[in-house]
Write a protein that holds these residues in place. Sequence first.
Motif, PDB file in Angstrom:
ATOM      1  N   SER A 560       0.866  -1.179   0.000  1.00  0.00           N
ATOM      2  CA  SER A 560       0.000   0.000   0.000  1.00  0.00           C
ATOM      3  C   SER A 560       0.903   1.229   0.000  1.00  0.00           C
ATOM      4  CB  SER A 560      -0.904   0.018   1.242  1.00  0.00           C
ATOM      5  OG  SER A 560      -1.512   1.288   1.409  1.00  0.00           O
ATOM      6  N   TRP A 561       0.651   2.126  -0.952  1.00  0.00           N
ATOM      7  CA  TRP A 561       1.540   3.285  -1.028  1.00  0.00           C
ATOM      8  C   TRP A 561       1.386   4.182   0.196  1.00  0.00           C
ATOM      9  CZ3 TRP A 561      -0.218   8.243  -0.837  1.00  0.00           C
ATOM     10  CH2 TRP A 561      -1.580   8.468  -1.093  1.00  0.00           C
ATOM     11  N   ARG A 562       0.194   4.212   0.782  1.00  0.00           N
ATOM     12  CA  ARG A 562       0.006   5.046   1.971  1.00  0.00           C
ATOM     13  C   ARG A 562       0.773   4.503   3.162  1.00  0.00           C
ATOM     14  NH1 ARG A 562      -6.417   5.696   2.177  1.00  0.00           N
ATOM     15  NH2 ARG A 562      -6.207   3.522   1.541  1.00  0.00           N
ATOM     16  N   TRP A 563       0.688   3.184   3.351  1.00  0.00           N
ATOM     17  CA  TRP A 563       1.426   2.604   4.472  1.00  0.00           C
ATOM     18  C   TRP A 563       2.937   2.652   4.229  1.00  0.00           C
ATOM     19  CZ3 TRP A 563      -0.229   1.782   9.153  1.00  0.00           C
ATOM     20  CH2 TRP A 563      -1.600   1.593   9.374  1.00  0.00           C
ATOM     21  N   THR A 564       3.361   2.523   2.987  1.00  0.00           N
ATOM     22  CA  THR A 564       4.787   2.640   2.685  1.00  0.00           C
ATOM     23  C   THR A 564       5.289   4.040   2.997  1.00  0.00           C
ATOM     24  OG1 THR A 564       4.589   0.975   0.937  1.00  0.00           O
ATOM     25  CG2 THR A 564       6.521   2.416   0.875  1.00  0.00           C
ATOM     26  N   ALA A 565       4.524   5.053   2.571  1.00  0.00           N
ATOM     27  CA  ALA A 565       4.909   6.432   2.880  1.00  0.00           C
ATOM     28  C   ALA A 565       4.901   6.683   4.380  1.00  0.00           C
ATOM     29  CB  ALA A 565       3.971   7.405   2.170  1.00  0.00           C
ATOM     30  N   LEU A 566       3.930   6.103   5.067  1.00  0.00           N
ATOM     31  CA  LEU A 566       3.853   6.276   6.519  1.00  0.00           C
ATOM     32  C   LEU A 566       5.050   5.630   7.209  1.00  0.00           C
ATOM     33  CD1 LEU A 566       2.035   7.355   8.802  1.00  0.00           C
ATOM     34  CD2 LEU A 566       0.993   5.097   8.911  1.00  0.00           C
ATOM     35  N   ALA A 567       5.480   4.466   6.720  1.00  0.00           N
ATOM     36  CA  ALA A 567       6.631   3.790   7.320  1.00  0.00           C
ATOM     37  C   ALA A 567       7.939   4.486   6.995  1.00  0.00           C
ATOM     38  CB  ALA A 567       6.675   2.335   6.842  1.00  0.00           C
ATOM     39  N   ALA A 568       8.008   5.150   5.839  1.00  0.00           N
ATOM     40  CA  ALA A 568       9.256   5.817   5.441  1.00  0.00           C
ATOM     41  C   ALA A 568       9.404   7.203   6.047  1.00  0.00           C
ATOM     42  CB  ALA A 568       9.333   5.900   3.918  1.00  0.00           C
ATOM     43  N   ALA A 569       8.286   7.827   6.436  1.00  0.00           N
ATOM     44  CA  ALA A 569       8.351   9.198   6.953  1.00  0.00           C
ATOM     45  C   ALA A 569       9.283   9.347   8.154  1.00  0.00           C
ATOM     46  CB  ALA A 569       6.945   9.686   7.292  1.00  0.00           C
TER      47      ALA A 569
END
Length: 818
Positions: A560-569
Amino acid sequence: MTVLVLAAATVGFVAGAPAPERADLDEVFVPEELPSRQAADRIADTFGETTPALVLFDGRAPTDPDVLRAQARLADQVADPTPVEARSLAHAVEQATGQDPRQLSDEDLQAAAEEVTRRPQTAGLVGEEASLLVLGFPADADERAIVDATQAGLEGIDDDLAGLEVTASGPAHLTVDQRESGEGDLQVLMPLAGLVLLVVLYATFRRASDVGVCLATVFAATGLAYAALPWLGVPFSPLLFSVAPLIVGLGVDYVLHIVYAYQDEAATQRSAPAAMERAVHRVGRPVAFTVVTTCIGFGSFLASPIPQIQHWGALIGSGALAAFVLGFTLLPAAVGLRDREQTPEDRRPGWPGVIVDKLADGVGARPIGVLAGLAILTVAAGAGVASVDVAESVAQTDTTTPAERRLDRIEATVGTQASARVLVEGEAGDLREPLDELSQALADRPGVEALDSPTQRARAQTNGSLPAEDTYRELVAEGPPGELTADGITVIELRYDDGDPEAVFDAIRDTLETSPLEAQLTGSAVIREDSSGLILPNLVRSTGVALALVGVTLAAIHRSWRWTALAAAPLGLVLVWQFGAMGALGVDLNPVTGVTTAMVIGIGVDYTIHTTQATRRALAEGRSGAQAARAGLGEVGRPVLAATVTTTGAFLVLAVSNNPQVAQFGRVAAVVIASAFLASLTSVPALVTLFGPETDDDTSEADDPAAEPEARWRLHRVQCPACGASGALARPRSIAAVGEATCRACGGAVPVEGAGRPVPSAPEVGPFQRCLRCRARWSSDGRAGTGVELERCPRCGEADDLRRVQRVPWPSISRGRR
């Protein structure tokens, strides 16, 4: 049995390892394809390579016959056990006269010495009231053996010579002094760091056996990582030990998650094996994800041309893998042995839980304020990034060892000992005029204090003029000029002022470019100067590649791109905070402190994955964003906080080291780990609280006109009978379709009656039961609020691993993720 097998495998692994090799800093930071290194290797292969020991005879004239005889006698004494190549004014006299200086009369010896001092090969060996003896030991000789042999030869040599003082220094003396100083420092700091680790773990668990099992697992994994280096062909170097706390930190994080999960499961009063099995199932997946990201991230270091960066990648990857394997084999086996005849105690309450509860309350109550505070902190840290200086060398130190003071005295007395070489392609006998022009041009360069070449030696033997072609060839073939040429190459030796070596090297290179000869500047200082500019760019490039690969891995994990962005932030936040802290602390970015940037991969990703995975599990159970954020923080906060405190405490101990490099590394590493904790356990819950979906599959609610008008309906996770997908289901779109859903993976119809059927989500009801084997949950016979408990799980038939829980948002059976 598991413990015995692991012990036997470990002993065999360590005992069967090849003999480890050692490497110094110059070797591990120099790429093999560097031109200056290749030139140095050619010279060493042709003329041999030695490690010099410098012996200063101070207080009497260099041509004093007694001093010259003492130099010859000392060289013979040192060469008795170990063959050495000696270079001094006495040996130059012996070469010029063909006689041992000890056999010449005082008058003849002094006259010969005065004549020899005018030759270029004696430059740097004489001063006004001092002279120098250079002892060339074999390149593979041990530094300690060189120091001991030199000191043994000095004993009593100046007793019979009034006013003479003899001291020794050199590269081997510097290495031994620095090594002993560093080892003495670490012998105090490392046990102290271990004590901090022990105290924090005991305060966390309040049980000596828990602390012992955790430390045994972590230190065993760290030892296995270093034991694997000979198998991987990695030589030992001092900087390899700088990442030991990182490996310990990874191992502590893994075992704390397992132990805390075990304590949670043990609270239900089940047997130790059942509690450990459930704990391993619960944390195995996120821990495996962190190991994969760590190995992929640091594995990218293997593509760097810098050997030390490759070695760091191999060591940290091996340490993470060893910690994972032992954490899920040795630790469960040891705990099972300890608790096999007793019910595990519930020891969950403690200071980590209290702090995490308060943190969860604050994040849940003021998510916007938390995000605003993180933004302000990031902006403030970003302002300090520009003040970080880049120091490309790793050899800088603020401390002065005795060997360094003696070397400073030698250079102040007889001149600088900083030397370089120019490798010229071709035999000296065939390069008479161009080689002489190059030698004269190099001698006139600013900063060059002395030069020795075949043409300069030929001039010294013919009263300063360049001899004719035939005479020159004869001198090269039979005389001293021939010592600097062989096998198709010629060497020009330089001594230069080391006040600004970079400017001197640039001037020499400019001269070489205008010469018709093919020449290459080399030497240890030249190689360091050439390679130092490659270290940080390669480290930054390797870290960038590692972060990119970790991002791809996070995307594969979360899908999920949202969860990936959330994990990378959080990773971006930690990087900015790290450089801001370095600017505030006045810490330079060098290859040692640059390793802490790579620690963001190992520690920051670890904390983030645990937080996001726990939050997604809570969302899968149907909780709202705020509830899932709090549940996820409560589940992983305690082990992550304990791991952060233990590892940060260990690094802060290193921050008080007398070695500035170790101290800088300790301070920056402590900031990175604390930042990783703060960023991961505040930004992720705050964002999920504000913007998180109400369910993990992001399904929206729909009204059911057939039921109560105000009822809100949710769909539990079920498994598609056609393709086996779990959780990827579309919500029924009409009243007629309430009994089935559409699989998003294959498009087939999925029945949702019974297990996983839609039920009202409000109000929450209870009590309910949950199967800890298949993770199904139910309230009585499927209807809310009846309170009838079942003796067996209606899905898998399990009768023992059933848990009674007081509140549940959905009273129907659902299939959870194992």
